[in-house]
Scaffold this motif. Structure first.
Motif, PDB file in Angstrom:
ATOM      1  N   GLU A  75    -133.675 -16.456 -55.518  1.00 47.70           N
ATOM      2  CA  GLU A  75    -132.309 -16.721 -55.976  1.00 47.70           C
ATOM      3  C   GLU A  75    -132.254 -17.774 -57.074  1.00 47.70           C
ATOM      4  OE1 GLU A  75    -133.289 -19.831 -52.975  1.00 47.70           O
ATOM      5  OE2 GLU A  75    -133.572 -17.659 -53.109  1.00 47.70           O
ATOM      6  N   GLN A  76    -133.360 -18.487 -57.307  1.00 47.49           N
ATOM      7  CA  GLN A  76    -133.347 -19.592 -58.265  1.00 47.49           C
ATOM      8  C   GLN A  76    -133.551 -19.108 -59.701  1.00 47.49           C
ATOM      9  OE1 GLN A  76    -132.615 -22.846 -57.467  1.00 47.49           O
ATOM     10  NE2 GLN A  76    -132.151 -21.887 -55.480  1.00 47.49           N
ATOM     11  N   PRO A  77    -132.716 -19.569 -60.650  1.00 46.23           N
ATOM     12  CA  PRO A  77    -132.905 -19.228 -62.063  1.00 46.23           C
ATOM     13  C   PRO A  77    -134.113 -19.969 -62.618  1.00 46.23           C
ATOM     14  CG  PRO A  77    -131.150 -20.838 -61.844  1.00 46.23           C
ATOM     15  CD  PRO A  77    -131.533 -20.442 -60.443  1.00 46.23           C
ATOM     16  N   ILE A  78    -134.522 -19.604 -63.818  1.00 43.66           N
ATOM     17  CA  ILE A  78    -135.716 -20.195 -64.407  1.00 43.66           C
ATOM     18  C   ILE A  78    -135.573 -21.710 -64.596  1.00 43.66           C
ATOM     19  CG2 ILE A  78    -134.942 -19.675 -66.761  1.00 43.66           C
ATOM     20  CD1 ILE A  78    -138.582 -19.742 -65.401  1.00 43.66           C
ATOM     21  N   LYS A  82    -126.360 -18.105 -49.452  1.00 43.37           N
ATOM     22  CA  LYS A  82    -127.460 -18.211 -50.402  1.00 43.37           C
ATOM     23  C   LYS A  82    -127.592 -19.646 -50.913  1.00 43.37           C
ATOM     24  CE  LYS A  82    -128.751 -13.806 -50.719  1.00 43.37           C
ATOM     25  NZ  LYS A  82    -130.115 -13.339 -50.434  1.00 43.37           N
ATOM     26  N   MET A  83    -128.829 -20.055 -51.154  1.00 47.50           N
ATOM     27  CA  MET A  83    -129.068 -21.372 -51.724  1.00 47.50           C
ATOM     28  C   MET A  83    -128.592 -21.384 -53.172  1.00 47.50           C
ATOM     29  SD  MET A  83    -130.518 -24.411 -51.045  1.00 47.50           S
ATOM     30  CE  MET A  83    -131.863 -24.229 -49.854  1.00 47.50           C
ATOM     31  N   PRO A  84    -127.780 -22.377 -53.570  1.00 51.09           N
ATOM     32  CA  PRO A  84    -127.341 -22.439 -54.970  1.00 51.09           C
ATOM     33  C   PRO A  84    -128.499 -22.868 -55.862  1.00 51.09           C
ATOM     34  CG  PRO A  84    -126.698 -24.427 -53.818  1.00 51.09           C
ATOM     35  CD  PRO A  84    -127.290 -23.504 -52.768  1.00 51.09           C
ATOM     36  N   PRO A  85    -128.337 -22.792 -57.184  1.00 50.81           N
ATOM     37  CA  PRO A  85    -129.372 -23.310 -58.077  1.00 50.81           C
ATOM     38  C   PRO A  85    -129.671 -24.773 -57.762  1.00 50.81           C
ATOM     39  CG  PRO A  85    -127.796 -22.000 -59.299  1.00 50.81           C
ATOM     40  CD  PRO A  85    -127.228 -22.164 -57.922  1.00 50.81           C
ATOM     41  N   LEU A  86    -130.905 -25.174 -57.943  1.00 50.27           N
ATOM     42  CA  LEU A  86    -131.353 -26.510 -57.550  1.00 50.27           C
ATOM     43  C   LEU A  86    -131.975 -27.264 -58.722  1.00 50.27           C
ATOM     44  CD1 LEU A  86    -133.219 -25.489 -54.264  1.00 50.27           C
ATOM     45  CD2 LEU A  86    -130.883 -26.396 -54.422  1.00 50.27           C
ATOM     46  N   GLY A 132    -132.452 -15.269 -61.743  1.00 51.06           N
ATOM     47  CA  GLY A 132    -132.537 -15.264 -60.291  1.00 51.06           C
ATOM     48  C   GLY A 132    -131.801 -14.062 -59.718  1.00 51.06           C
ATOM     49  N   ARG A 133    -132.041 -13.800 -58.430  1.00 50.54           N
ATOM     50  CA  ARG A 133    -131.474 -12.610 -57.804  1.00 50.54           C
ATOM     51  C   ARG A 133    -130.399 -12.945 -56.775  1.00 50.54           C
ATOM     52  NH1 ARG A 133    -136.575 -11.560 -59.324  1.00 50.54           N
ATOM     53  NH2 ARG A 133    -137.042  -9.474 -60.111  1.00 50.54           N
ATOM     54  N   ALA A 134    -129.709 -14.052 -56.949  1.00 52.98           N
ATOM     55  CA  ALA A 134    -128.714 -14.473 -55.971  1.00 52.98           C
ATOM     56  C   ALA A 134    -127.327 -13.967 -56.312  1.00 52.98           C
ATOM     57  CB  ALA A 134    -128.676 -15.998 -55.880  1.00 52.98           C
ATOM     58  N   ASP A 135    -126.512 -13.824 -55.271  1.00 46.33           N
ATOM     59  CA  ASP A 135    -125.085 -13.586 -55.434  1.00 46.33           C
ATOM     60  C   ASP A 135    -124.419 -14.950 -55.387  1.00 46.33           C
ATOM     61  OD1 ASP A 135    -122.426 -12.996 -55.355  1.00 46.33           O
ATOM     62  OD2 ASP A 135    -122.541 -11.617 -53.650  1.00 46.33           O
ATOM     63  N   ILE A 136    -123.927 -15.420 -56.541  1.00 48.41           N
ATOM     64  CA  ILE A 136    -123.417 -16.783 -56.635  1.00 48.41           C
ATOM     65  C   ILE A 136    -122.247 -17.024 -55.693  1.00 48.41           C
ATOM     66  CG2 ILE A 136    -121.719 -16.396 -58.456  1.00 48.41           C
ATOM     67  CD1 ILE A 136    -124.200 -19.326 -58.264  1.00 48.41           C
ATOM     68  N   ARG A 166    -125.215 -16.799 -64.519  1.00 45.87           N
ATOM     69  CA  ARG A 166    -124.759 -15.563 -65.169  1.00 45.87           C
ATOM     70  C   ARG A 166    -123.487 -15.761 -65.995  1.00 45.87           C
ATOM     71  NH1 ARG A 166    -128.009 -13.831 -61.342  1.00 45.87           N
ATOM     72  NH2 ARG A 166    -128.993 -11.769 -61.537  1.00 45.87           N
ATOM     73  N   GLU A 167    -122.959 -16.937 -65.989  1.00 44.02           N
ATOM     74  CA  GLU A 167    -121.750 -17.200 -66.782  1.00 44.02           C
ATOM     75  C   GLU A 167    -122.072 -17.073 -68.269  1.00 44.02           C
ATOM     76  OE1 GLU A 167    -118.730 -20.941 -67.741  1.00 44.02           O
ATOM     77  OE2 GLU A 167    -119.889 -20.919 -65.879  1.00 44.02           O
ATOM     78  N   GLY A 168    -121.318 -16.258 -68.970  1.00 40.04           N
ATOM     79  CA  GLY A 168    -121.558 -16.030 -70.391  1.00 40.04           C
ATOM     80  C   GLY A 168    -122.476 -14.865 -70.673  1.00 40.04           C
ATOM     81  N   GLN A 169    -122.873 -14.123 -69.648  1.00 40.04           N
ATOM     82  CA  GLN A 169    -123.757 -12.981 -69.850  1.00 40.04           C
ATOM     83  C   GLN A 169    -123.020 -11.852 -70.576  1.00 40.04           C
ATOM     84  OE1 GLN A 169    -125.576 -11.544 -66.259  1.00 40.04           O
ATOM     85  NE2 GLN A 169    -126.221  -9.613 -67.177  1.00 40.04           N
ATOM     86  N   PRO A 170    -123.569 -11.350 -71.698  1.00 42.06           N
ATOM     87  CA  PRO A 170    -122.926 -10.260 -72.427  1.00 42.06           C
ATOM     88  C   PRO A 170    -122.801  -9.018 -71.544  1.00 42.06           C
ATOM     89  CG  PRO A 170    -124.623 -11.294 -73.766  1.00 42.06           C
ATOM     90  CD  PRO A 170    -124.772 -11.836 -72.385  1.00 42.06           C
ATOM     91  N   ALA A 171    -121.720  -8.292 -71.747  1.00 48.60           N
ATOM     92  CA  ALA A 171    -121.462  -7.108 -70.923  1.00 48.60           C
ATOM     93  C   ALA A 171    -122.524  -6.039 -71.099  1.00 48.60           C
ATOM     94  CB  ALA A 171    -120.088  -6.537 -71.249  1.00 48.60           C
TER      95      ALA A 171
END
Length: 376
Positions: free
Chosen positions: A146-149, A243-247, A234-238, A209-214
């Motif tokens: 779930e964690q982004p890069i 789910k663990m939020p970004p850390l 990451g593969r999380a549902d925000i 995922r905020e700002g992700q182009p359609a």
């Protein structure tokens, strides 16, 4: 267009041509169809083709001029003032005000599409800390998917810092209790990375995922080297509360150094974190190809040296990811995390023990890492 070309094209558009990252990402498929996947190809393109893609004559001219400028620099290999990829990043259009999707995209790491037959023959030169960093980044993709890069880079750097301090204490280079032992970060949540507990900050208000182009979606290509959007977001549902939020990994030693050690109230202030940008930069400059490191560093422009290091990092990450992926379906996350440390110990550079070997570089055969896929 190979997966290795995508990051290079995006870097050219955002850093050299000054195109907003969201626009660059959205136009990548059209540039691919027009066979315009590099600065050299764009430099030779008809401006009308670029205008048809970007729908703006000024932007098209801006991109064409940037292509010619970059192409001209590459054609002058004796220019010692060429800017390395690491230095170019300082001029990127990414700021703290950029959308999370743009930030995560800018942090994506290089990938390799080289087959195993080529990777088996490759030997890299690095020291132990960058190798730990690389293992942690790759394994976190499967143990904490779930964690982004940005979070994986931060957590991996926190692990490297903690290990480095432990090693320094064991060698007598440092003494006394660590900031963790003194209670800095007490009350903060803990996660385990390659067997070590890391204090973290939860980023509840951050949606990668905020700002992700359609029109940007995960690749449907089954090629294991293909980069999908989930690889860096990451593969999380925000919106899933379970789910663990970004850390962020907390830099406890920096907290102690900046605020002093007297008084318990000092341990509850704003805690510094390990930044993703510094971890990424450290990795990209710390791994080289053994076949090219024998030449003097001044024999090639900085840009060429930077690209060689980037390719080496891409190959290293590719083989570690291959091992992690092969075991992820058979091991529970906790076991995968524990075993990853044992994998690192098997392949780490063979350097002198004691203080003499502190920070010393050594060789790592990528074939030894690939062999971990078949260990009992």
């Amino acid at each position: 267009m190979s997966t290795a070309q995508v990051p290079a094209l995006l870097r050219f558009l955002t850093q050299d041509a000054k195109v907003p990252l969201a626009v660059a990402i959205g136009k990548t498929p059209e540039l691919q169809k027009a066979n315009l996947t590099s600065a050299d190809q764009i430099a030779k393109a008809d401006i009308q083709v670029l205008q048809d893609i970007f729908k703006d004559h000024k932007v098209a001219k801006q991109i064409l001029n940037a292509g010619k400028r970059v192409s001209k620099k590459r054609g002058a290999p004796t220019d010692s003032t060429a800017t390395s990829p690491q230095k170019k990043k300082k001029n990127a259009s990414i700021t703290k005000e950029s959308a999370p999707f743009e930030i995560e995209s800018s942090l994506s790491l290089p990938t390799s599409s080289s087959p195993d037959s080529e990777l088996q023959e490759m030997v890299i030169v690095t020291n132990r800390a960058p190798l730990v960093l690389a293992f942690a980044i790759c394994v976190l993709k499967y143990t904490m998917p779930e964690q982004p890069i940005s979070s994986r880079l931060s957590l991996a750097q926190a692990l490297v810092s903690a290990n480095s301090r432990s090693k320094a204490v064991s060698l007598g280079i440092e003494n006394g209790q660590s900031a963790e032992q003194e209670g800095w970060g007490e009350g903060q949540p803990v996660v385990r990375v390659l067997g070590r507990e890391i204090r973290v900050l939860k980023r509840w208000d951050y949606n990668p995922r905020e700002g992700q182009p359609a029109n940007w979606s995960p690749s449907e290509n089954s090629d294991s080297n293909t980069v999908s959007v989930d690889d860096f977001l990451g593969r999380a549902d925000i919106d899933d509360p379970d789910k663990m939020p970004p850390l962020w990994g907390i830099d406890l030693e920096a907290a102690r150094s900046s605020q002093g050690t007297t008084g318990p109230e000092k341990k509850t202030g704003v805690l510094p974190i390990f930044t993703a940008e510094s971890a990424r930069s450290y990795l990209l400059r710390s791994v080289s190809n053994a076949q090219v490191t024998t030449a003097p560093s001044k024999s090639k422009p900085n840009t060429a040296n930077g690209l060689e290091k980037e390719k080496s990092v891409a190959c290293l990450l590719s083989v570690i990811d291959s091992v992690s992926r092969s075991w992820a379906t058979n091991l529970k996350k906790g076991e995968l995390d524990r075993r990853a440390w044992a994998w690192y110990l098997k392949v780490r550079p063979d350097v002198q023990s004691g203080v003499q070997g502190w920070g010393q570089k050594g060789q790592v055969k990528l074939s030894d890492i690939l062999a971990l896929r078949n260990e009992p």
